[in-house]
Design an enzyme around this catalytic site. Structure first.
Site, PDB file in Angstrom:
ATOM      1  CB  ILE A 171      -1.234  36.141   1.866  1.00  0.00           C
ATOM      2  CG1 ILE A 171      -2.464  36.331   2.789  1.00  0.00           C
ATOM      3  CG2 ILE A 171      -1.243  37.163   0.742  1.00  0.00           C
ATOM      4  CD1 ILE A 171      -2.550  37.705   3.452  1.00  0.00           C
ATOM      5  CB  ALA A 179       8.533  38.335   4.274  1.00  0.00           C
ATOM      6  CB  THR A 196       1.594  39.847  14.374  1.00  0.00           C
ATOM      7  OG1 THR A 196       1.379  38.452  14.569  1.00  0.00           O
ATOM      8  CG2 THR A 196       0.828  40.323  13.165  1.00  0.00           C
ATOM      9  CG  ASP A 217      -0.584  41.600  17.606  1.00  0.00           C
ATOM     10  OD1 ASP A 217       0.259  42.074  16.814  1.00  0.00           O
ATOM     11  OD2 ASP A 217      -1.677  41.124  17.233  1.00  0.00           O
ATOM     12  CD  GLN A 219      -6.770  46.007  16.169  1.00  0.00           C
ATOM     13  OE1 GLN A 219      -7.325  47.016  16.606  1.00  0.00           O
ATOM     14  NE2 GLN A 219      -7.455  44.918  15.920  1.00  0.00           N
ATOM     15  CD  GLN A 229      -1.680  44.328  14.736  1.00  0.00           C
ATOM     16  OE1 GLN A 229      -2.473  44.955  14.036  1.00  0.00           O
ATOM     17  NE2 GLN A 229      -1.142  43.189  14.341  1.00  0.00           N
ATOM     18  CE1 TYR A 269       1.667  42.729  10.677  1.00  0.00           C
ATOM     19  CE2 TYR A 269      -0.218  44.193  10.625  1.00  0.00           C
ATOM     20  CZ  TYR A 269       0.473  43.105  10.111  1.00  0.00           C
ATOM     21  OH  TYR A 269      -0.050  42.416   9.038  1.00  0.00           O
ATOM     22  CE1 TYR A 279      -7.443  41.342  12.487  1.00  0.00           C
ATOM     23  CE2 TYR A 279      -8.149  43.325  11.335  1.00  0.00           C
ATOM     24  CZ  TYR A 279      -7.538  42.716  12.420  1.00  0.00           C
ATOM     25  OH  TYR A 279      -7.009  43.489  13.423  1.00  0.00           O
TER      26      TYR A 279
HETATM   27  N1  CAA Z   1      -9.668  48.349  22.125  1.00  0.00           N
HETATM   28  C1  CAA Z   1      -9.700  48.864  23.360  1.00  0.00           C
HETATM   29  N2  CAA Z   1      -9.351  48.171  24.465  1.00  0.00           N
HETATM   30  C2  CAA Z   1      -8.943  46.914  24.277  1.00  0.00           C
HETATM   31  C3  CAA Z   1      -8.859  46.321  23.016  1.00  0.00           C
HETATM   32  C4  CAA Z   1      -9.265  47.097  21.922  1.00  0.00           C
HETATM   33  N3  CAA Z   1      -9.233  46.592  20.669  1.00  0.00           N
HETATM   34  N4  CAA Z   1      -8.405  45.066  23.163  1.00  0.00           N
HETATM   35  C5  CAA Z   1      -8.197  44.892  24.482  1.00  0.00           C
HETATM   36  N5  CAA Z   1      -8.537  45.999  25.151  1.00  0.00           N
HETATM   37  C6  CAA Z   1      -8.490  46.217  26.586  1.00  0.00           C
HETATM   38  C7  CAA Z   1      -9.032  45.021  27.351  1.00  0.00           C
HETATM   39  O1  CAA Z   1     -10.425  45.115  27.490  1.00  0.00           O
HETATM   40  C8  CAA Z   1      -8.315  45.143  28.698  1.00  0.00           C
HETATM   41  O2  CAA Z   1      -8.932  46.160  29.442  1.00  0.00           O
HETATM   42  P1  CAA Z   1      -8.850  46.185  31.074  1.00  0.00           P
HETATM   43  O3  CAA Z   1      -7.380  46.305  31.392  1.00  0.00           O
HETATM   44  O4  CAA Z   1      -9.623  47.381  31.424  1.00  0.00           O
HETATM   45  O5  CAA Z   1      -9.440  44.891  31.489  1.00  0.00           O
HETATM   46  C9  CAA Z   1      -6.973  45.636  28.242  1.00  0.00           C
HETATM   47  O6  CAA Z   1      -7.141  46.329  27.010  1.00  0.00           O
HETATM   48  C10 CAA Z   1      -6.043  44.467  28.010  1.00  0.00           C
HETATM   49  O7  CAA Z   1      -4.852  44.985  28.194  1.00  0.00           O
HETATM   50  P2  CAA Z   1      -3.673  44.035  28.507  1.00  0.00           P
HETATM   51  O8  CAA Z   1      -2.526  44.913  28.847  1.00  0.00           O
HETATM   52  O9  CAA Z   1      -4.036  42.973  29.471  1.00  0.00           O
HETATM   53  O10 CAA Z   1      -3.467  43.395  27.075  1.00  0.00           O
HETATM   54  P3  CAA Z   1      -2.838  42.015  26.758  1.00  0.00           P
HETATM   55  O11 CAA Z   1      -1.446  41.950  27.263  1.00  0.00           O
HETATM   56  O12 CAA Z   1      -3.792  40.955  27.140  1.00  0.00           O
HETATM   57  O13 CAA Z   1      -2.699  42.092  25.178  1.00  0.00           O
HETATM   58  C11 CAA Z   1      -3.549  41.909  22.935  1.00  0.00           C
HETATM   59  C12 CAA Z   1      -3.808  42.286  24.410  1.00  0.00           C
HETATM   60  C13 CAA Z   1      -2.598  40.710  22.801  1.00  0.00           C
HETATM   61  C14 CAA Z   1      -2.929  43.040  22.171  1.00  0.00           C
HETATM   62  C15 CAA Z   1      -4.927  41.553  22.436  1.00  0.00           C
HETATM   63  O14 CAA Z   1      -5.766  42.683  22.636  1.00  0.00           O
HETATM   64  C16 CAA Z   1      -4.976  41.171  20.986  1.00  0.00           C
HETATM   65  O15 CAA Z   1      -4.544  40.096  20.594  1.00  0.00           O
HETATM   66  N6  CAA Z   1      -5.563  42.032  20.163  1.00  0.00           N
HETATM   67  C17 CAA Z   1      -5.758  41.752  18.761  1.00  0.00           C
HETATM   68  C18 CAA Z   1      -4.728  42.488  17.987  1.00  0.00           C
HETATM   69  C19 CAA Z   1      -4.995  42.232  16.525  1.00  0.00           C
HETATM   70  O16 CAA Z   1      -6.049  42.490  15.990  1.00  0.00           O
HETATM   71  N7  CAA Z   1      -3.984  41.730  15.834  1.00  0.00           N
HETATM   72  C20 CAA Z   1      -4.148  41.451  14.463  1.00  0.00           C
HETATM   73  C21 CAA Z   1      -3.339  40.261  14.126  1.00  0.00           C
HETATM   74  S1  CAA Z   1      -3.578  39.753  12.462  1.00  0.00           S
HETATM   75  C22 CAA Z   1      -2.811  40.911  11.545  1.00  0.00           C
HETATM   76  O17 CAA Z   1      -2.176  41.792  12.023  1.00  0.00           O
HETATM   77  C23 CAA Z   1      -2.913  40.751  10.057  1.00  0.00           C
HETATM   78  C24 CAA Z   1      -3.420  41.978   9.425  1.00  0.00           C
HETATM   79  O18 CAA Z   1      -2.661  42.642   8.757  1.00  0.00           O
HETATM   80  C25 CAA Z   1      -4.838  42.352   9.550  1.00  0.00           C
END
Ligand code: CAA
Length: 251
Positions: free
Chosen positions: A19, A94, A97, A99, A152, A155, A158, A190
């Site tokens: 960006i 700047a 993340t 997460d 989110q 996050q 974040y 996104y």
């Molecule tokens: N909503 C509800 N539940 C969710 C979920 C969600 N969005 N995502 C995961 N879960 C659940 C899973 O199904 C799993 O459930 P079970 O335990 O019942 O199986 C559980 O949560 C996973 O928990 P963990 O403790 O194992 O999680 P993890 O350590 O694997 O971490 C994470 C998960 C890394 C946060 C992963 O969910 C992830 O990467 N999420 C995306 C986060 C995201 O969107 N980041 C945006 C980055 S880009 C950005 O930020 C730029 C911007 O400005 C838009």
């Protein structure tokens, strides 16, 4: 509408991200002299940015500093201003993340994101705001996120920092409104970038399916909004939060 920012000095942080690079390109095309701030992690990307912008006839100078370090930020801005003149436009891009669900988030993971994504905005803005006010013209544009507006999963750090960004915008906008300086937030959804590509594929596909316009954004979608917010024509807009997210969060 023609946007002319000839000879305005623009400082863009995070200038070697997807960006930030596009914002440099748009502001350079509009006539700005560019101070391109970067943290030094991908020097080759920053150097390519300089080569590209020079080819286009833009004046650009790299500033390598850590936005979470107040003194380093102050020194880098002073170095840039000594060469190009005072900063008229500051674009705070700047950000990082780290997460993790809160139950797994250690203090360092919390603090690092707050220090860069929110502290960095204080450090940069604090070092240019008096100059802008004294000269009677300025633009501060803070890049927040859809996830600061709606939260989110994974996050807490974040989302808290990005929500804080707009609180900062609203407060400072009031402080400098009478001085010809506007302060606005842009909250991207996104955007197709390495930050999004780092999200696990299944989660990413689910996110894309939620976007009414049906695609991730492109860096250009944000850069065009920034260029407008920086323009003369946007002089009556301050304290606003521009939502640019393909309809992903409509509020
Ligand atoms: N909503 C509800 N539940 C969710 C979920 C969600 N969005 N995502 C995961 N879960 C659940 C899973 O199904 C799993 O459930 P079970 O335990 O019942 O199986 C559980 O949560 C996973 O928990 P963990 O403790 O194992 O999680 P993890 O350590 O694997 O971490 C994470 C998960 C890394 C946060 C992963 O969910 C992830 O990467 N999420 C995306 C986060 C995201 O969107 N980041 C945006 C980055 S880009 C950005 O930020 C730029 C911007 O400005 C838009």
């Amino acid at each position: 509408m023609k946007i002319n920012l000839k000879d305005r000095v623009a400082l863009v942080t995070g200038a070697n991200g997807a960006i930030g690079r596009m914002i440099c390109h748009y502001l350079g095309n509009a006539g700005c002299k560019l101070l391109a701030g970067h943290a030094g992690f991908h020097k080759e990307v920053a150097e390519q940015l300089v080569a590209d912008e020079k080819k286009e006839g833009c004046r650009i100078k790299l500033l390598e500093f850590d936005v979470s370090d107040f003194e380093a930020t102050r020194a880098a801005i002073a170095e840039g201003e000594a060469e190009f003149g005072p900063v008229d436009i500051l674009v705070n891009v700047a950000g990082i993340t780290k997460d993790k669900p809160l139950k797994k988030m250690d203090p360092e993971t919390w603090q690092k994101v707050i220090d860069i994504n929110l502290g960095g905005i204080y450090n940069c803005t604090r070092n240019v705001i008096e100059g802008m006010s004294d000269r009677g013209w300025g633009r501060v544009i803070n890049i927040s996120s859809i996830n600061g507006q709606k939260g989110q999963f994974g996050q807490a750090n974040y989302s808290a920092a990005k929500a804080g960004v707009h609180g900062f915008t609203m407060a400072v906008a009031r402080e400098v409104a009478r001085k010809g300086v506007t302060v606005n937030t842009i909250s991207p959804g996104y955007i197709d970038s390495p930050m999004i590509r780092a999200v696990p594929e299944d989660i990413r596909a689910g996110i894309e399916a939620e976007i009414p316009i049906g695609r991730f954004g492109q860096p250009e979608d944000i850069a065009s909004m920034v260029t407008f917010a920086a323009s003369e024509q946007a002089g009556w807009i301050t304290g606003a939060d521009f939502t640019v997210n393909g309809g992903h969060f409509i509020h």
